[in-house]
Design a protein around this motif. Sequence first.
Motif, PDB file in Angstrom:
ATOM      1  N   LEU A 142       0.830  -1.203   0.000  1.00 24.86           N
ATOM      2  CA  LEU A 142       0.000   0.000   0.000  1.00 24.86           C
ATOM      3  C   LEU A 142       0.866   1.254   0.000  1.00 24.86           C
ATOM      4  O   LEU A 142       0.561   2.239  -0.689  1.00 24.86           O
ATOM      5  N   HIS A 143       1.971   1.210   0.750  1.00 22.66           N
ATOM      6  CA  HIS A 143       2.844   2.374   0.828  1.00 22.66           C
ATOM      7  C   HIS A 143       3.591   2.590  -0.483  1.00 22.66           C
ATOM      8  O   HIS A 143       3.824   3.737  -0.901  1.00 22.66           O
ATOM      9  N   GLU A 144       3.949   1.494  -1.136  1.00 20.67           N
ATOM     10  CA  GLU A 144       4.614   1.628  -2.437  1.00 20.67           C
ATOM     11  C   GLU A 144       3.659   2.232  -3.468  1.00 20.67           C
ATOM     12  O   GLU A 144       4.064   3.027  -4.316  1.00 20.67           O
ATOM     13  N   GLU A 145       2.391   1.878  -3.354  1.00 20.61           N
ATOM     14  CA  GLU A 145       1.386   2.418  -4.261  1.00 20.61           C
ATOM     15  C   GLU A 145       1.117   3.892  -3.987  1.00 20.61           C
ATOM     16  O   GLU A 145       0.882   4.682  -4.908  1.00 20.61           O
ATOM     17  N   ASP A 146       1.152   4.281  -2.724  1.00 19.57           N
ATOM     18  CA  ASP A 146       0.901   5.678  -2.326  1.00 19.57           C
ATOM     19  C   ASP A 146       1.847   6.020  -1.183  1.00 19.57           C
ATOM     20  O   ASP A 146       1.497   5.906  -0.004  1.00 19.57           O
ATOM     21  N   PRO A 147       3.082   6.454  -1.495  1.00 20.49           N
ATOM     22  CA  PRO A 147       4.125   6.628  -0.460  1.00 20.49           C
ATOM     23  C   PRO A 147       3.939   7.890   0.380  1.00 20.49           C
ATOM     24  O   PRO A 147       4.736   8.833   0.321  1.00 20.49           O
ATOM     25  N   ILE A 148       2.885   7.916   1.195  1.00 18.67           N
ATOM     26  CA  ILE A 148       2.662   9.058   2.067  1.00 18.67           C
ATOM     27  C   ILE A 148       3.599   8.977   3.268  1.00 18.67           C
ATOM     28  O   ILE A 148       4.147   7.926   3.596  1.00 18.67           O
ATOM     29  N   GLU A 149       3.754  10.113   3.936  1.00 18.77           N
ATOM     30  CA  GLU A 149       4.647  10.168   5.097  1.00 18.77           C
ATOM     31  C   GLU A 149       4.088   9.318   6.229  1.00 18.77           C
ATOM     32  O   GLU A 149       2.892   9.337   6.524  1.00 18.77           O
ATOM     33  N   SER A 151       5.350   7.157  10.124  1.00 16.27           N
ATOM     34  CA  SER A 151       6.360   6.782  11.119  1.00 16.27           C
ATOM     35  C   SER A 151       6.633   5.284  11.101  1.00 16.27           C
ATOM     36  O   SER A 151       7.556   4.806  11.770  1.00 16.27           O
ATOM     37  N   LEU A 152       5.832   4.530  10.360  1.00 18.23           N
ATOM     38  CA  LEU A 152       5.998   3.074  10.326  1.00 18.23           C
ATOM     39  C   LEU A 152       7.308   2.708   9.610  1.00 18.23           C
ATOM     40  O   LEU A 152       7.613   3.261   8.546  1.00 18.23           O
ATOM     41  N   PRO A 153       8.054   1.764  10.169  1.00 14.92           N
ATOM     42  CA  PRO A 153       9.331   1.355   9.562  1.00 14.92           C
ATOM     43  C   PRO A 153       9.110   0.353   8.426  1.00 14.92           C
ATOM     44  O   PRO A 153       9.544  -0.798   8.488  1.00 14.92           O
ATOM     45  N   VAL A 154       8.434   0.803   7.364  1.00 14.74           N
ATOM     46  CA  VAL A 154       8.001  -0.127   6.331  1.00 14.74           C
ATOM     47  C   VAL A 154       9.173  -0.799   5.612  1.00 14.74           C
ATOM     48  O   VAL A 154       9.006  -1.893   5.040  1.00 14.74           O
ATOM     49  N   GLU A 155      10.347  -0.166   5.618  1.00 12.11           N
ATOM     50  CA  GLU A 155      11.506  -0.762   4.937  1.00 12.11           C
ATOM     51  C   GLU A 155      12.310  -1.690   5.843  1.00 12.11           C
ATOM     52  O   GLU A 155      13.206  -2.397   5.383  1.00 12.11           O
ATOM     53  N   ASP A 156      12.012  -1.671   7.121  1.00 16.91           N
ATOM     54  CA  ASP A 156      12.749  -2.499   8.078  1.00 16.91           C
ATOM     55  C   ASP A 156      12.342  -3.968   7.908  1.00 16.91           C
ATOM     56  O   ASP A 156      11.155  -4.280   7.909  1.00 16.91           O
ATOM     57  N   ASP A 175      -3.492   4.038  10.283  1.00 18.32           N
ATOM     58  CA  ASP A 175      -4.950   3.998  10.333  1.00 18.32           C
ATOM     59  C   ASP A 175      -5.528   3.522   9.001  1.00 18.32           C
ATOM     60  O   ASP A 175      -6.512   2.757   8.974  1.00 18.32           O
ATOM     61  N   HIS A 176      -4.923   3.948   7.906  1.00 16.10           N
ATOM     62  CA  HIS A 176      -5.387   3.522   6.577  1.00 16.10           C
ATOM     63  C   HIS A 176      -5.215   2.016   6.402  1.00 16.10           C
ATOM     64  O   HIS A 176      -6.130   1.333   5.901  1.00 16.10           O
ATOM     65  N   VAL A 177      -4.074   1.487   6.817  1.00 15.06           N
ATOM     66  CA  VAL A 177      -3.834   0.044   6.714  1.00 15.06           C
ATOM     67  C   VAL A 177      -4.881  -0.718   7.520  1.00 15.06           C
ATOM     68  O   VAL A 177      -5.468  -1.699   7.039  1.00 15.06           O
TER      69      VAL A 177
END
Length: 267
Positions: A142-149, A151-156, A175-177
Amino acid sequence: DPSDVSAAGVGSIGPLDLAAGVIQGPANLPDTVERIPLVGPISQLLDTDEVYLHNDTIAGVIGERFHADRNPDDMVYLTISSGIGAGVAVDGNVLSGWDGNAGEVGHMTVDPHGFMTCGCGLDGHWEGYCSGNNIPEYARELHEEDPIETSLPVEDPDFSAVDVFEAAGEDTFADHVIEQVAHWNAMGIANVIHAYAPLVVSVGGAVALNNPDRVLDPVREKLADMVFINVPEIRLTALGDEVVVKGALASALTGGTGDRSRVENPP
């Protein structure tokens, strides 16, 4: 301390091969794990032929019914954990299937577009979006599709479902997830309701037990608009993390049936 063993019940991940007494090709273990013998080794270890093997969610619904004040005839036990699955009782009969794999509802297709790939290798399955193992993968996509700011460590590499739920209420993307996960959970549970018409859906598993308000409340809100038949009670299991082991024990006590009438003084 027991001096001998009469019988054993086992609640296990699936899929199962009941005839062979093994787990065969589990979706949530490495591909190198193809077959796990259970009944044979346990039978030898305990020196008994009475070893009753069940999918963990089937053991869960046996436990829910056996330990309930009233033995509900029509209910579903649903786990939302590393995987998703259901144990189902209809008209007082616990559904197992010829091979022990009834209730693998996590592998229902909820998204025909197949945005996510499940651990089993197929696309669009409920488990691919909402299980504890797959929520972080879904968040990354979801973040790759819409890379909004965020605090989640999505790349970790250690990014987990725990991170998503802990950030809820403070991070817009988290919250979106959770909103998207709630959508797929409601769709999956609606499918289960339409298939089995339960009076109760009792939910367990680590994701639900640790986050009941964020997992179950949105589902309760959505179901009235998604279900054509009676909307059942959606509740958190009262047996907590022990629901499966309590069901396995009930199975051992009752010759694999979970029938309380076979026990003189059931809990």
